[in-house]
Design a protein around this motif. Structure first.
Motif, PDB file in Angstrom:
ATOM      1  N   TYR A  68       0.792  -1.220   0.000  1.00 18.35           N
ATOM      2  CA  TYR A  68       0.000   0.000   0.000  1.00 18.35           C
ATOM      3  C   TYR A  68       0.825   1.271   0.000  1.00 18.35           C
ATOM      4  CZ  TYR A  68      -2.310  -4.039   1.656  1.00 18.35           C
ATOM      5  OH  TYR A  68      -2.720  -5.332   1.767  1.00 18.35           O
ATOM      6  N   GLY A  69       0.318   2.270  -0.703  1.00 19.80           N
ATOM      7  CA  GLY A  69       0.930   3.591  -0.701  1.00 19.80           C
ATOM      8  C   GLY A  69       2.321   3.641  -1.295  1.00 19.80           C
ATOM      9  N   GLY A  70       2.640   2.719  -2.198  1.00 20.83           N
ATOM     10  CA  GLY A  70       3.963   2.705  -2.810  1.00 20.83           C
ATOM     11  C   GLY A  70       5.047   2.137  -1.920  1.00 20.83           C
ATOM     12  N   ASN A  71       4.659   1.536  -0.797  1.00 18.29           N
ATOM     13  CA  ASN A  71       5.634   0.950   0.126  1.00 18.29           C
ATOM     14  C   ASN A  71       6.066  -0.435  -0.327  1.00 18.29           C
ATOM     15  OD1 ASN A  71       5.680   3.124   2.018  1.00 18.29           O
ATOM     16  ND2 ASN A  71       3.634   2.491   2.646  1.00 18.29           N
ATOM     17  N   LYS A  72       7.098  -0.937   0.325  1.00 13.65           N
ATOM     18  CA  LYS A  72       7.632  -2.266   0.043  1.00 13.65           C
ATOM     19  C   LYS A  72       7.593  -3.099   1.317  1.00 13.65           C
ATOM     20  CE  LYS A  72      10.835  -0.334  -3.314  1.00 13.65           C
ATOM     21  NZ  LYS A  72      12.249  -0.157  -3.664  1.00 13.65           N
ATOM     22  N   ALA A  73       7.497  -4.399   1.148  1.00 11.67           N
ATOM     23  CA  ALA A  73       7.526  -5.335   2.279  1.00 11.67           C
ATOM     24  C   ALA A  73       8.119  -6.648   1.767  1.00 11.67           C
ATOM     25  CB  ALA A  73       6.119  -5.549   2.829  1.00 11.67           C
ATOM     26  N   TRP A  74       8.223  -7.599   2.668  1.00 11.05           N
ATOM     27  CA  TRP A  74       8.812  -8.897   2.334  1.00 11.05           C
ATOM     28  C   TRP A  74       7.814 -10.000   2.645  1.00 11.05           C
ATOM     29  CZ3 TRP A  74      13.627  -9.106   0.131  1.00 11.05           C
ATOM     30  CH2 TRP A  74      14.353  -7.918   0.154  1.00 11.05           C
ATOM     31  N   VAL A  75       7.777 -11.020   1.782  1.00 14.61           N
ATOM     32  CA  VAL A  75       6.922 -12.184   2.010  1.00 14.61           C
ATOM     33  C   VAL A  75       7.735 -13.450   1.789  1.00 14.61           C
ATOM     34  CG1 VAL A  75       4.727 -11.038   1.475  1.00 14.61           C
ATOM     35  CG2 VAL A  75       6.037 -12.083  -0.370  1.00 14.61           C
ATOM     36  N   PRO A  76       7.469 -14.492   2.583  1.00 18.74           N
ATOM     37  CA  PRO A  76       8.197 -15.751   2.404  1.00 18.74           C
ATOM     38  C   PRO A  76       7.702 -16.501   1.169  1.00 18.74           C
ATOM     39  CG  PRO A  76       6.588 -15.953   4.157  1.00 18.74           C
ATOM     40  CD  PRO A  76       6.553 -14.528   3.719  1.00 18.74           C
TER      41      PRO A  76
END
Length: 107
Positions: A68-76
């Motif tokens: 969301y909102g142009g953010n980044k995250a990590w997923v397994p």
């Protein structure tokens, strides 16, 4: 909630994955960094780069994705229970033309 747009890629071609199991979103590539956000079964997770950015941490492989909102995250990539894939590569056409319900949502 509206679907997040794919993040900027090194290539103009998006790279995405079908989510095969409920999937926690992590602030960094570490098992102790869950944010409380999730992807649901059937969502599409968009990699931030093409080829996807991957990091192995604590014996587990994580992929960086757009949220969301142009953010980044990590997923397994795989389940800790049985090692089965949680993320399955989709074709370029499926990434470029996802169904309206495809993107992850806050749960």
């Amino acid at each position: 909630m509206a679907a997040p747009a794919p993040a900027q890629n090194r290539s103009a071609t998006p790279y995405c994955f079908a989510v095969k199991d409920t999937l926690s979103v992590f602030a960094r590539p570490a098992n102790n960094a869950a944010t409380g956000d999730r992807f649901a079964v059937g969502d599409i997770a968009y990699a931030t780069t093409n080829l996807p950015t991957a990091v192995v941490q604590g014996g587990r492989s994580f992929i960086e994705v757009a949220i969301y909102g142009g953010n980044k995250a990590w997923v397994p990539q795989r389940s800790t229970v049985d090692g089965a894939p949680i993320l399955v590569d989709l074709s370029t056409n499926q990434c470029s033309n996802p169904p309206a319900h495809a993107a992850g949502g806050r749960r």
